[in-house]
Design a protein around this motif. Structure first.
Motif, PDB file in Angstrom:
ATOM      1  N   ARG A  56     104.298  19.972   5.031  1.00 25.15           N
ATOM      2  CA  ARG A  56     105.399  20.929   5.297  1.00 25.15           C
ATOM      3  C   ARG A  56     104.908  22.130   6.099  1.00 25.15           C
ATOM      4  NH1 ARG A  56     110.419  20.073   4.348  1.00 25.15           N
ATOM      5  NH2 ARG A  56     110.862  22.075   5.266  1.00 25.15           N
ATOM      6  N   GLY A  78     115.653  12.769   7.922  1.00 24.28           N
ATOM      7  CA  GLY A  78     114.931  12.656   6.646  1.00 24.28           C
ATOM      8  C   GLY A  78     114.512  14.038   6.220  1.00 24.28           C
ATOM      9  N   ASP A 100     120.072  13.043   6.600  1.00 25.29           N
ATOM     10  CA  ASP A 100     119.408  12.295   5.539  1.00 25.29           C
ATOM     11  C   ASP A 100     120.357  11.188   5.088  1.00 25.29           C
ATOM     12  OD1 ASP A 100     116.751  13.375   3.705  1.00 25.29           O
ATOM     13  OD2 ASP A 100     117.927  11.726   2.865  1.00 25.29           O
ATOM     14  N   VAL A 151     109.406  13.721   9.856  1.00 22.27           N
ATOM     15  CA  VAL A 151     108.253  14.229   9.110  1.00 22.27           C
ATOM     16  C   VAL A 151     108.245  13.638   7.699  1.00 22.27           C
ATOM     17  CG1 VAL A 151     107.115  16.310   8.221  1.00 22.27           C
ATOM     18  CG2 VAL A 151     108.202  16.334  10.477  1.00 22.27           C
TER      19      VAL A 151
HETATM   20  C1  LIG Z   1     109.281  12.614   1.666  1.00 16.50           C
HETATM   21  S1  LIG Z   1     110.848  13.258   2.073  1.00 16.50           S
HETATM   22  C2  LIG Z   1     110.424  14.290   3.473  1.00 16.50           C
HETATM   23  C3  LIG Z   1     111.321  15.481   3.623  1.00 16.50           C
HETATM   24  C4  LIG Z   1     111.013  16.386   4.800  1.00 16.50           C
HETATM   25  N1  LIG Z   1     111.102  15.695   6.068  1.00 16.50           N
HETATM   26  C5  LIG Z   1     109.655  17.008   4.651  1.00 16.50           C
HETATM   27  O1  LIG Z   1     108.774  16.655   5.415  1.00 16.50           O
HETATM   28  O2  LIG Z   1     109.470  17.848   3.791  1.00 16.50           O
HETATM   29  C6  LIG Z   1     111.628  11.858   2.885  1.00 16.50           C
HETATM   30  C7  LIG Z   1     113.100  12.052   3.138  1.00 16.50           C
HETATM   31  O3  LIG Z   1     113.567  11.020   3.988  1.00 16.50           O
HETATM   32  C8  LIG Z   1     114.809  10.542   3.504  1.00 16.50           C
HETATM   33  N2  LIG Z   1     114.958   9.156   3.974  1.00 16.50           N
HETATM   34  C9  LIG Z   1     114.314   8.045   3.551  1.00 16.50           C
HETATM   35  N3  LIG Z   1     114.692   6.981   4.285  1.00 16.50           N
HETATM   36  C10 LIG Z   1     115.587   7.443   5.207  1.00 16.50           C
HETATM   37  C11 LIG Z   1     116.314   6.831   6.258  1.00 16.50           C
HETATM   38  N4  LIG Z   1     116.199   5.528   6.513  1.00 16.50           N
HETATM   39  N5  LIG Z   1     117.135   7.601   7.012  1.00 16.50           N
HETATM   40  C12 LIG Z   1     117.271   8.932   6.769  1.00 16.50           C
HETATM   41  N6  LIG Z   1     116.592   9.573   5.776  1.00 16.50           N
HETATM   42  C13 LIG Z   1     115.756   8.831   5.015  1.00 16.50           C
HETATM   43  C14 LIG Z   1     114.716  10.663   1.998  1.00 16.50           C
HETATM   44  O4  LIG Z   1     115.994  10.713   1.400  1.00 16.50           O
HETATM   45  C15 LIG Z   1     113.962  11.985   1.876  1.00 16.50           C
HETATM   46  O5  LIG Z   1     114.847  13.057   1.862  1.00 16.50           O
END
Ligand SMILES: C[S@@+](CC[C@H](N)C(=O)[O-])C[C@H]1O[C@@H](n2cnc3c(N)ncnc32)[C@H](O)[C@@H]1O
Length: 261
Positions: A56, A78, A100, A151
């Motif tokens: 982050r 995401g 998301d 990310v």
């Molecule tokens: C580990 S978190 C990362 C959050 C943020 N990007 C960060 O780096 O702090 C992964 C995020 O991706 C979302 N996610 C997973 N698969 C996804 C997809 N196919 N399309 C969109 N979002 C997705 C999850 O719901 C989650 O909110």
């Protein structure tokens, strides 16, 4: 959600990757099943909390840098639970679209972020580039450069779903001068543990696939890499003024690339 009261339409039984990540980062938006699975991962890699924080912190340095360079449109796919330091909080004067596919993330994001005129929260799936870009284009101007943020997400896309092909599709849809900000967990940095972590995530909402540096290089094809290129997150333009004090755990490779004219 601290009371573990489950909103309608939300499954609390299956560990959810967004809520597990929230738990690593010290957030409160998680249920018992998320905490149990996250604790299993922590027992394999106690430094996973530091890894999440370092990833982050990289994201924040990258968007600060791009904002200084004049980039004023951000598409964060995401985007996750708004635990702390979301993109619009660390930069000013830019439009930000958060995307998301998780209903809890969307509900929380809308509740917390929805009132800012420059911030939009959209439902979307990374694996459907045309649909995501078409929707984002209702808010962002795709005749001008956009910074695309992917990310800590691509390791939740399986090999069969073709992560490299997906990222290249976004590259082709973005206008010249756009940037890609990317991180991905790499087994090169946690060789003996990646399989154990994958085993825990097999029971979660998305499976987890760590990928080698050579795949990361393929993901960044067609982008000119900004210095210092592809590195671990702590090594990308560290900033003593804004970074948290050094934390152990750095399993993500990262890079920022610019699509040439
Ligand atoms: C580990 S978190 C990362 C959050 C943020 N990007 C960060 O780096 O702090 C992964 C995020 O991706 C979302 N996610 C997973 N698969 C996804 C997809 N196919 N399309 C969109 N979002 C997705 C999850 O719901 C989650 O909110």
């Amino acid at each position: 959600m601290m009371s573990d009261r489950v909103p309608p339409g939300v499954s609390a039984a299956v560990p959810n990757v967004a809520r597990m990540y929230d738990y690593y980062l010290g957030g409160k938006d998680n249920f018992a099943s998320d905490r149990e699975a996250a604790e299993k991962v922590l027992s394999i890699i106690p430094e996973i909390r530091g890894d999440a924080r370092n990833s982050r912190a990289f994201l924040q340095r990258a968007v600060r840098h791009l904002r200084q360079e004049g980039v004023d449109q951000y598409l964060d796919i995401g985007s996750g639970l708004p635990t702390a330091g979301h993109v619009h909080e660390v930069i000013e004067g830019a439009k930000v679209v958060y995307v998301d596919n998780d209903s809890v993330v969307l509900t929380h994001s809308r509740a917390l972020l929805g009132h800012s005129p420059d911030v939009t929260v959209q439902e979307g799936d990374l694996r459907r580039p045309e649909a995501v870009v078409e929707r984002a284009a209702q808010v962002l101007d795709f005749s001008r450069p956009v910074a695309l943020l992917v990310v800590s997400l691509l390791h939740f896309v399986t090999d069969e779903e073709d992560p490299v092909g997906i990222v290249h599709r976004y590259r082709d849809l973005l206008p010249a001068g756009s940037h890609l900000v990317l991180t991905h967990v790499a087994p090169d940095t946690m060789p003996s543990k990646a399989d154990d972590v994958s085993a825990v995530y097999r029971n979660a909402t998305s499976p987890f696939t760590a990928r080698r540096r050579s795949v990361f290089e393929a993901l960044m094809e067609g982008f000119d890499l900004l210095e210092p290129g592809i590195v671990n997150t702590r090594e990308w333009r560290p900033d003593r003024d804004t970074d948290p004090s050094p934390i152990q755990g750095d399993y993500h490779l990262c890079a920022v690339g610019r699509k040439p004219a």
